[in-house]
Design an enzyme around this catalytic site. Structure first.
Site, PDB file in Angstrom:
ATOM      1  N   ARG A 173      47.204   6.373  10.691  1.00 29.52           N
ATOM      2  CA  ARG A 173      47.581   7.301   9.695  1.00 29.52           C
ATOM      3  C   ARG A 173      46.510   7.367   8.714  1.00 29.52           C
ATOM      4  NH1 ARG A 173      53.342   5.066   8.817  1.00 29.52           N
ATOM      5  NH2 ARG A 173      52.032   3.111   9.090  1.00 29.52           N
TER       6      ARG A 173
ATOM      7  N   PRO B 262      55.564   0.227  -2.872  1.00 26.66           N
ATOM      8  CA  PRO B 262      54.686  -0.061  -3.935  1.00 26.66           C
ATOM      9  C   PRO B 262      53.287  -0.183  -3.767  1.00 26.66           C
ATOM     10  CG  PRO B 262      56.609  -1.396  -3.932  1.00 26.66           C
ATOM     11  CD  PRO B 262      56.771  -0.845  -2.769  1.00 26.66           C
TER      12      PRO B 262
ATOM     13  N   ASP C 181      75.186   7.630  29.001  1.00 24.53           N
ATOM     14  CA  ASP C 181      74.527   6.378  29.652  1.00 24.53           C
ATOM     15  C   ASP C 181      75.096   5.339  29.271  1.00 24.53           C
ATOM     16  OD1 ASP C 181      72.442   5.537  31.371  1.00 24.53           O
ATOM     17  OD2 ASP C 181      71.503   4.673  29.427  1.00 24.53           O
TER      18      ASP C 181
ATOM     19  N   ASN D   5      70.687   4.820  48.387  1.00 28.84           N
ATOM     20  CA  ASN D   5      71.326   3.620  49.137  1.00 28.84           C
ATOM     21  C   ASN D   5      72.958   3.325  49.146  1.00 28.84           C
ATOM     22  OD1 ASN D   5      68.787   1.982  49.895  1.00 28.84           O
ATOM     23  ND2 ASN D   5      68.298   2.507  47.725  1.00 28.84           N
TER      24      ASN D   5
ATOM     25  N   HIS E 221      62.303   4.097  34.860  1.00 29.08           N
ATOM     26  CA  HIS E 221      62.001   2.647  35.179  1.00 29.08           C
ATOM     27  C   HIS E 221      61.498   1.944  33.790  1.00 29.08           C
ATOM     28  CE1 HIS E 221      61.710   3.075  39.501  1.00 29.08           C
ATOM     29  NE2 HIS E 221      62.789   2.867  39.382  1.00 29.08           N
TER      30      HIS E 221
END
Length: 1092
Positions: free
Chosen positions: A66, A109, A257, A346, A751
């Site tokens: 940044r 600060p 999920d 599967n 994954h």
């Protein structure tokens, strides 16, 4: 996924709360988050230091560097901060390739300090441990820290000491700052470990005479450790990468999920795009995205996502309707395409998941046609033929163009069709039905005496390890070459009966002499036997409560297949490795924290154990052994010829893609020799190279296939192995995830390990490196089958591979449940029910979902109407039922039912026994008069008998009139229960003919004796007949049938049960002892003594 980036504010909050160090950490919790909606007056009230200190302001949106981008406002007062903020908030900014809007800012600060007080520190995870990087010059101009920084590896399970930090990292730090920095870095490392960080960078960290200041911070945590760290983390919000908005639909799918055992992922890339995907499988979803981008569709790709792990029909419906809702919001001039793809499943029932998608398509058929959506479907796996049939039918009935393909079509061929790069076949060839694969074509059920299994699956030489002649001696030795033999025995951890039966069917079709599963371990039940099939006959397998017993009784076992949950997988795996007989462990669970996985790997390396997984389906060695659900159901085992070995071995990350490789290899070569899916996590228990070296040293393997993936650097070790001559067999390799470099913002694929952290980890870079090293690398996944064919044909041509003659496998009977699922058989049900269905996503009462029951505020009376009478009764009828339950709930402790309940309770019996004791007293003399009164009065009224005639007849027959008479109440002391009910009935019922008749009878009986009133049982009985006959919901025959079968007595039984339970609880609360009836309340009447 596991490693997720957190905001700077969240990272600092964790640090300030939980770091333990002697260094004085300054400015703790002194930060303020601001957005366009911030109330600045309220902000200064909450953070008064904003009015008095010099300040720093910067966006907090996962933006790197940044300072160099001019996105940090330094040394400003509050007014200056507001002006700087106003000039940038909600403005579009470009960072690298990503364009995004600046929304969230952080104010802190300002720390005045010289450059020499700035330092750099970073901790990040690798497979072997955690690296601590330190550089004595931090800040914006730190440069290439990888090249310049001091580096210290803290191995897995080891601790970091201040002495190590001083010696290895702080050589260039002034002496007066070493103690403070050493203490802080050790505290930071302990925090990193305790809170399951995977990456933590502070640049700069400033050390002054006052203490330590953490200026800029970037961090990632392992999201899978939520169940461990929830108390400390709280509810963590994971911001999207800069350049991508956070959509509510993504949050909705993430919530689905989290509540599901399945995997549901959705990332929106371009909501206005014309190409949408709904792909099953973490690996397959990446392959489809790759292919779309390869064919020029990157700018039109609308989403990335995947569903896998056998989601239910309802979950798939919710997922599908979310995507259909998104894609039908804006029209596209060229129309839109939806790709419903996937590899060969599967264990997911394809038909069940497709039913959910079909429901969603039917719900959205109007918008789909309006937006000119064309759908392309390709799928394989259990019951896929039925799924494809249903999908094709919905296309015909709705008029939506839906093109359907199965395993006969290459997985990604539909992408080319959808994008117009290849023609759409009119009548695609369809593979045979699932059931056909289970029939032996030779019509012989006899197991062949000699099969090709023996010649291929066993070593051809006396030595198992046969390294290449020109391999380098200084490379580490490979792990044992042969993991599975035809005699391999395994223990399965977890009550996974379907997976075990699949293994036994595979064993049988491979002509094994004995089952490969010796026993199961399941800690939640006692030791027992579980029934399975071995071919045509039933067998029993032992199930043990603890691991030690199973190991002791089955010393021949050397493989453990763990279906333990993500929470218990670590402990059960570590326990397993205490037993030296175990050489291979397959860990199926997905979502194990990476720190735990690395401890498993370390222990496995020490013990010489091969780990397959976590987050895997397992592996398969045709003719010998398969892990759990690998290879799918028996139809796919036979279609892919996995019952006998071929010459090709493969290793993949993805379980679904490994099954796709089975299909590709069986169609292009003589078949699979062995295949392993190492799992999709960042740190799989065994690596690509581990298995490639095994295959190199296995005589039966002549060709190796590797399906790599974006993320990690394991594929470079294969390049090194080829270059150094350690790998001499032909290697066909393709790394999926090539699309990642085309996206403008970072996308985390299905994954956990599929994320590149540097250029060398991209799929494009790895594919090129493999190509340069001499591996056979296709141009795309579409061409993988062609390259495999080319290499195989060369090996056949030069005599390396001599294809063996096919031998048919033995037949295996189909399970009854699966045959019924496929619609091949039918059988009369043992039970029939028409009132309730609990099988779906939602409980249904007589056709009404439970949510509707509550939404309509039907109450207890309404529910009783649904379950007892299969009707939605009028509101007044529901109220009447509830009133009946209220007035019959109790009538004091003296009545026989309550008395029995009390006596039984005081004898110390349980609730059910005491309630039953009271209920058994209900009959014609107590409480059971509702049915009898209803029948008696109905018969008299229906026959046209006058009330006086009815009374006289009953007197003449010597019978009591059921429902007439009361021990206490009379015409002068009326039963208020009856009065309440009478007032309600007269006011609300459409007709009260039978009640009026009963009241006329009451006038006659009370004239003879004042207590011969219509009692509460009689009133409810006759009023209920009026209700059934006149509410409009029943025919006369139906109304009479409910009276005849005893429905009315049920009202008294249900109501009085509430009272009986009340008496039980009352006696328990009062702690009443055993009841004994007093002698003075018993009249002893004995026969007088008679002498002989």
């Amino acid at each position: 996924m596991s490693a997720k980036a957190i905001s700077e504010q969240t990272g600092k909050e964790f640090l300030y709360k939980y770091i333990c160090t002697s260094a004085a950490v300054q400015n703790r919790f002194r930060y303020a988050s601001v957005t366009a909606e911030t109330d600045w007056d309220r902000l200064t009230q909450d953070h008064p230091w904003l009015l008095t200190e010099r300040l720093v302001v910067k966006p907090d949106q996962l933006i790197k560097r940044r300072g160099k981008l001019g996105l940090v406002g330094l040394d400003l007062d509050l007014q200056g901060v507001r002006e700087w903020f106003k000039a940038r908030v909600m403005k579009e900014t470009t960072v690298g390739k990503a364009k995004g809007v600046l929304k969230n800012f952080l104010i802190e600060p300002f720390v005045q300090h010289p450059q020499e007080e700035e330092f750099y520190v970073c901790i990040y995870a690798t497979r072997e441990g955690d690296y601590v990087l330190f550089h004595h010059e931090g800040g914006v101009e730190v440069g290439d820290v990888d090249a310049k920084a001091q580096r210290l590896l803290v191995a897995v399970d080891e601790k970091l000491s201040e002495e190590q930090v001083k010696e290895k990292l702080l050589a260039h730090v002034p002496d007066e700052k070493k103690e403070v920095l050493a203490s802080f870095i050790v505290g930071l490392f302990n925090l990193y470990e305790d809170l399951y960080f995977t990456y933590l960078e502070i640049n700069p960290i400033v050390v002054t005479k006052d203490g330590v200041y953490v200026l800029d911070m970037a961090a990632k945590i392992d999201a899978t450790a939520d169940y461990i760290c929830k108390a400390k983390w709280g509810d963590v919000e994971f911001p999207p990468p800069f350049g991508r908005e956070a959509y509510p639909e993504e949050a909705y799918i993430a919530d689905l999920d989290a509540k599901s055992g399945a995997s549901l992922k959705l990332t929106l890339l371009n909501p206005r795009g014309r190409i949408w995907t709904m792909v099953a499988g973490g690996g397959a979803s990446v392959v489809y995205s790759d292919t779309i981008c390869d064919l020029g569709g990157v700018d039109e790709l609308a989403n990335y996502g995947e569903y896998s792990g056998a989601p239910s029909e309802q979950q798939t419906y919710d997922y599908a309707k979310t995507i259909l809702s998104l894609m039908t919001r804006e029209k596209h001039t060229q129309g839109k395409v939806l790709i419903i793809g996937g590899s060969i499943a599967n264990f997911t029932n394809v038909a069940a998941t497709f039913k959910g998608i079909v429901r969603a398509i039917k719900d959205y058929q109007g918008p789909l046609k309006e937006h000119e959506v064309t759908i392309f479907v390709r799928r394989g796996g259990p019951n896929y033929q039925e799924g494809l049939r249903v999908m094709g039918e919905v296309g015909k009935t709705t008029g939506i163009p839906i093109h359907v393909f199965g395993t006969e079509t290459h997985m990604t061929a539909i992408v080319g069709m959808a994008l117009g790069h290849r023609p759409i076949p009119n009548q695609p060839p369809m593979d045979a039905h699932t059931a056909n694969f289970l029939l032996n074509a030779s019509n012989s059920a006899v197991t062949p005496a000699t099969t090709r299994t023996a010649s291929f699956s066993e070593p051809r030489t006396s030595s198992e390890v046969n390294p290449a002649k020109n391999s380098k001696a200084d490379l580490p030795a490979a792990k044992p070459t042969t993991l599975f033999r035809k005699q391999t025995k395994a223990i399965v951890w977890g009550m996974q009966t379907r997976a075990v039966q699949g293994m036994l069917d595979f064993d049988y079709v491979c002509s094994r002499d004995e089952p490969s599963v010796a026993a199961m371990v399941y800690p939640f039940t006692g030791d027992h036997k579980q029934k399975f099939y071995w071919g045509h006959k039933e067998i029993l397998l032992p199930v043990y409560k603890n691991m030690a017993d199973a190991m002791k009784k089955h010393p021949e076992v050397d493989v453990l297949i763990s279906f333990a949950s993500l929470r218990s997988a670590f402990d059960s795996t570590m326990e397993t490795m205490q037993f030296p007989q175990i050489h291979t462990i397959a860990i199926i669970a997905e979502g194990i924290p990476e720190a735990q996985t690395r401890k498993i790997i370390k222990k496995a390396d020490e013990k010489g154990v091969t780990i397959i997984g976590p987050a895997t389906v397992g592996g398969i060695k045709p003719g010998c052994f398969k892990i759990g659900n690998t290879g799918g159901m028996l139809d796919n085992i036979l279609a892919s010829k996995l019952y006998r070995p071929g010459s090709v071995a493969y290793v993949s990350r993805s379980g679904g893609m490994s099954n796709e490789l089975n299909n590709i290899v069986s169609r292009t070569t003589d078949g699979v020799y062995e295949g392993v899916a190492i799992g999709g996590d960042r740190y799989p228990g065994s690596t690509f190279m581990d298995h490639v070296l095994r295959y190199q040293d296995t005589p039966g393997v002549e060709m190796i296939i590797v399906l790599g993936e974006v993320g990690g650097t394991e594929e470079y070790k294969i390049c090194q192995g080829i270059a150094e001559g350690r790998i001499t067999k032909p290697v066909v390799c393709w790394c999926i995830g090539t699309c990642a470099t085309m996206f403008t913002s970072e996308v985390q694929f299905g994954h956990a390990g599929a994320c590149a952290n540097q250029a060398s980890e991209t799929a494009v870079a790895k594919n090129q490196a493999l190509r340069d090293a001499g591996a056979y690398v296709p141009k795309s996944f579409d061409e993988l089958g062609d390259v495999i064919t080319t290499v195989y044909d060369e090996l056949v041509a030069n005599g390396t591979i001599i294809p063996a003659q096919e031998v048919p496998p033995p037949t295996v009977p189909m399970d009854y449940s699966w045959a019924r699922e496929l619609g091949l058989i039918r059988k009369p049900a043992s039970f029939m029910t028409s009132i309730c269905d609990e099988r779906g996503q939602e409980l249904i009462y007589a056709g009404m979902p439970i949510t509707e029951v509550f939404k309509e505020e039907m109450g207890l009376g309404g529910v009783l109407g649904l379950l007892w009478f299969q009707r939605r009764l009028p509101r007044y009828a529901c109220q009447f039922i509830e009133m009946c339950l209220m007035v019959t709930a109790d009538h004091g402790p003296a009545v026989s039912g309550a008395h029995n309940t009390i006596v039984c309770t005081r004898a110390g019996k349980d609730l059910i026994s005491c309630l039953t004791s009271g209920l058994l007293t209900i009959g014609d003399r107590f409480g059971g008069a509702l049915d009898a009164a209803a029948k008696l009065f109905s018969k008299a009224f229906d026959s046209g008998m006058l009330p006086m005639e009815f009374v006289n007849k009953m007197k003449k027959d010597g019978k009591l009139i059921m429902g007439i008479g009361h021990r206490v109440k009379s015409i002068n002391n009326p039963d208020m229960r009856v009065q309440i009910l009478k007032d309600f009935v007269k006011q609300n019922f459409p007709s009260t003919q039978l009640l009026d008749y009963a009241l006329d009878v009451e006038k006659i009986t009370t004239s003879k004796k004042p207590n011969l009133i219509l009692n509460v049982d009689g009133f409810i009985g006759v009023a209920f007949v009026d209700l059934l006959r006149t509410c409009g919901g029943f025919t006369r025959d139906e109304a009479d049938e409910f009276v005849e079968i005893g429905a009315l007595n049920g009202i008294f039984v249900l109501g009085r049960s509430m009272g009986f339970i009340g008496h039980y609880l009352d006696q328990k609360r009062l702690k009443q002892g055993l009841y004994r009836h007093p002698w003075d309340d018993i009249s002893y009447v004995l026969p007088e003594h008679m002498s002989m």
